[in-house]
Enzyme design. Structure first.
Site, short mmCIF file in Angstrom:
data_model
loop_
_atom_site.label_atom_id
_atom_site.label_comp_id
_atom_site.label_asym_id
_atom_site.label_seq_id
_atom_site.Cartn_x
_atom_site.Cartn_y
_atom_site.Cartn_z
CE1 TYR A 1 2.97 9.51 -42.33
CE2 TYR A 1 3.56 8.82 -40.11
CZ TYR A 1 3.80 9.59 -41.24
OH TYR A 1 4.89 10.42 -41.27
CG ASN B 1 8.42 1.03 -31.26
OD1 ASN B 1 7.90 0.33 -32.10
ND2 ASN B 1 8.03 2.27 -31.06
N GLY B 2 7.59 2.17 -28.08
CA GLY B 2 6.28 2.16 -27.43
C GLY B 2 6.21 3.25 -26.40
CB CYS C 1 11.50 4.30 -31.43
SG CYS C 1 11.26 5.75 -30.42
N GLY D 1 11.98 6.84 -37.20
CA GLY D 1 12.57 7.84 -36.31
C GLY D 1 13.85 8.40 -36.88
P1 AMP Z 1 -1.38 17.53 -40.78
O1 AMP Z 1 -0.72 18.43 -41.75
O2 AMP Z 1 -1.06 17.91 -39.35
O3 AMP Z 1 -2.84 17.36 -41.00
O4 AMP Z 1 -0.71 16.10 -40.94
C1 AMP Z 1 -1.17 15.22 -41.93
C2 AMP Z 1 0.00 14.64 -42.67
O5 AMP Z 1 0.94 14.10 -41.74
C3 AMP Z 1 -0.44 13.50 -43.57
O6 AMP Z 1 0.12 13.73 -44.84
C4 AMP Z 1 0.10 12.23 -42.94
O7 AMP Z 1 0.67 11.39 -43.91
C5 AMP Z 1 1.17 12.72 -41.98
N1 AMP Z 1 1.11 12.08 -40.66
C6 AMP Z 1 0.10 11.47 -40.06
N2 AMP Z 1 0.43 11.04 -38.82
C7 AMP Z 1 1.71 11.40 -38.63
C8 AMP Z 1 2.63 11.25 -37.56
N3 AMP Z 1 2.29 10.63 -36.43
N4 AMP Z 1 3.88 11.76 -37.72
C9 AMP Z 1 4.22 12.38 -38.85
N5 AMP Z 1 3.39 12.58 -39.90
C10 AMP Z 1 2.15 12.10 -39.80
#
Ligand code: AMP
Length: 452
Positions: free
Chosen positions: A250, A109-110, A9, A35
């Site tokens: 990310y 947040n956490g 968050c 978020g």
């Molecule tokens: P996936 O399709 O499940 O392999 O998710 C990978 C994609 O999700 C990548 O393009 C990342 O940029 C993005 N991503 C990585 N971690 C998160 C996260 N915690 N929440 C949302 N998107 C994520």
């Protein structure tokens, strides 16, 4: 259930400014990427606290008239990212309570790792909970503390909780900001242009409201804001820094400085490192937008292969990650990303993304690029394989859904139908963030070695 409640968050606190709630609103707007599920602000005038929170984006939850009702010279705010299926407005923040010393509001947040244990103890002592949020524990701990002053009660409460927390508390006259001893999640302090202070999850909020960065809130530090005074610092918990490296990979916005470094530059460095350790002969480098952009630029600059925007992103679709079924996730990837045939046709393509979680995005993108006529597709990832879930506030699926926990790199490569796949390893990642060793960083999502 509990362990998923305060995902990635954003929090903000404004103190000592006539238009506190407006500045909190603008800050939340800058922090929207942390978020999109719900947003809320509590403000304080000398008489009482005012709170508005609801599901949805910041611009949907607030308008001019609503902000006018959030009176006072201090305000705290929150944007929430939660797991799917949990849509209770009660779980939006700030969490507000009336107790024997008056009124308070909290944003968090956490993720508290001993939340369940504390909650069970509180319930045995007669506490009644309204939400599944671990933040509600804090309200009870503060309300039940036997100390006379809110400050002492906050100290009482934060020494009982464990895990990841960047917190901002608001009372009628004071504001408090606190970061856990590991400093898992970011929290920075700034000075507002016309007097007053701001604390926020990321410095991109400072840029929007014209605030000047002072410093990060230190791991284990409590800051006390009081009318007419400079913020007072108290080191409550022994600091043992373990910043979340995934903020760099990310989560944080590229224009923010977190943990003392600019996120964009750091991501670009990861891309350069990737090009050095995992080179490939190709015609173009393209990013998976938006997450992969800085690393792809770094990869292109280091390798000398031209950078192209080979995939367009439609920004009016929510994140794909939060959809509950595989079928929905697949559809959403298609809605969100589309290839530029003119750029891709007949080319050997290096496609750069920041991470692979379930593998859905990579598989879809590679299929899409091949359908658009790419002769080869080489997947390059600017972080190590994500093998383990996060218990400190990043929303990751259970271990069995993390593709890298079940498959090795060759198997993943085959699964996503790439001509080649390469990641950077943990050492290269740490080098990109300017650290020789992982002493100051939490890398549990890549190693399974949890700190708490
Ligand atoms: P996936 O399709 O499940 O392999 O998710 C990978 C994609 O999700 C990548 O393009 C990342 O940029 C993005 N991503 C990585 N971690 C998160 C996260 N915690 N929440 C949302 N998107 C994520």
């Amino acid at each position: 259930m509990l362990e998923n409640m305060n995902e990635k968050c954003a929090v903000v606190g404004i103190f000592g400014h006539e238009e506190a709630s407006k500045l909190a609103y603008f800050s939340l707007h800058a922090l929207q990427h942390r978020g999109q599920e719900a947003a809320g602000i509590s403000s304080a005038d000398d008489k009482k606290l005012h709170t508005i929170k609801n599901r949805g984006l910041v611009t949907r939850v607030f308008n001019e008239d609503k902000l006018k009702t959030l009176k006072g010279s201090s305000a705290i705010g929150h944007t929430r990212y939660s797991t799917a299926g949990d849509d209770s407005i009660l779980d939006a923040q700030p969490v507000f309570a009336r107790y024997d010393l008056g009124e308070m509001a909290i944003v968090h947040n956490g993720n508290l790792t001993n939340a369940e244990e504390i909650r069970n103890k509180l319930i045995q002592r007669g506490a009644i909970f309204q939400t599944f949020m671990d933040t509600e524990n804090l309200i009870h701990l503060i309300a039940k503390s036997e100390k006379d002053k809110l400050l002492d009660r906050i100290i009482d409460a934060v020494t009982k909780i464990e895990g990841a927390f960047s917190l901002v508390f608001l009372s009628r006259t004071k504001m408090f900001a606190m970061r856990d001893r590991h400093g898992f999640r970011p929290l920075s302090l700034g000075k507002l242009p016309n007097g007053g202070y701001i604390v926020a999850s990321e410095t991109c909020a400072f840029d929007l409201v014209g605030a000047e960065f002072i410093r990060d809130v230190k791991p284990g530090e409590l800051l006390i804001f009081e009318e007419g005074c400079e913020p007072v610092s108290m080191q409550i918990l022994e600091p043992t820094p373990k910043h979340c490296i995934f903020e760099y990979v990310y989560f944080a916005r590229p224009d923010s400085n977190v943990f003392g470094q600019n996120v964009y530059q750091t991501r670009k460095e990861m891309g350069k490192e990737l090009a050095r350790v995992k080179p490939v002969d190709a015609d173009i480098v393209i990013p998976v937008p938006d997450g992969g952009v800085p690393a792809a630029i770094g990869y292109a600059q280091e390798s000398g292969i031209p950078y192209e925007m080979g995939i367009m992103r439609n920004h009016y679709v929510g994140r794909t990650f939060i959809e509950p079924t595989q079928e929905m996730r697949n559809l959403k990837v298609k809605m969100k990303l589309s290839p530029m045939v003119e750029i891709i046709k007949g080319k050997r393509v290096v496609v750069v993304d920041d991470s692979i979680v379930r593998g859905t995005t990579s598989l879809r993108i590679i299929k899409m690029l091949k359908e658009a006529g790419a002769s080869e597709v080489h997947m390059r990832i600017s972080s190590p394989p994500t093998t383990d879930p996060c218990y400190y506030g990043v929303d990751t699926p259970d271990k069995e859904h993390l593709i890298a926990s079940r498959m090795n790199e060759d198997e993943i490569c085959e699964f996503i139908q790439a001509d080649s796949l390469a990641y950077i390893d943990k050492e290269a990642l740490l080098k990109s963030v300017g650290a020789d060793k992982d002493e100051n960083y939490c890398t549990a999502c890549f190693t399974g070695k949890y700190i708490v």
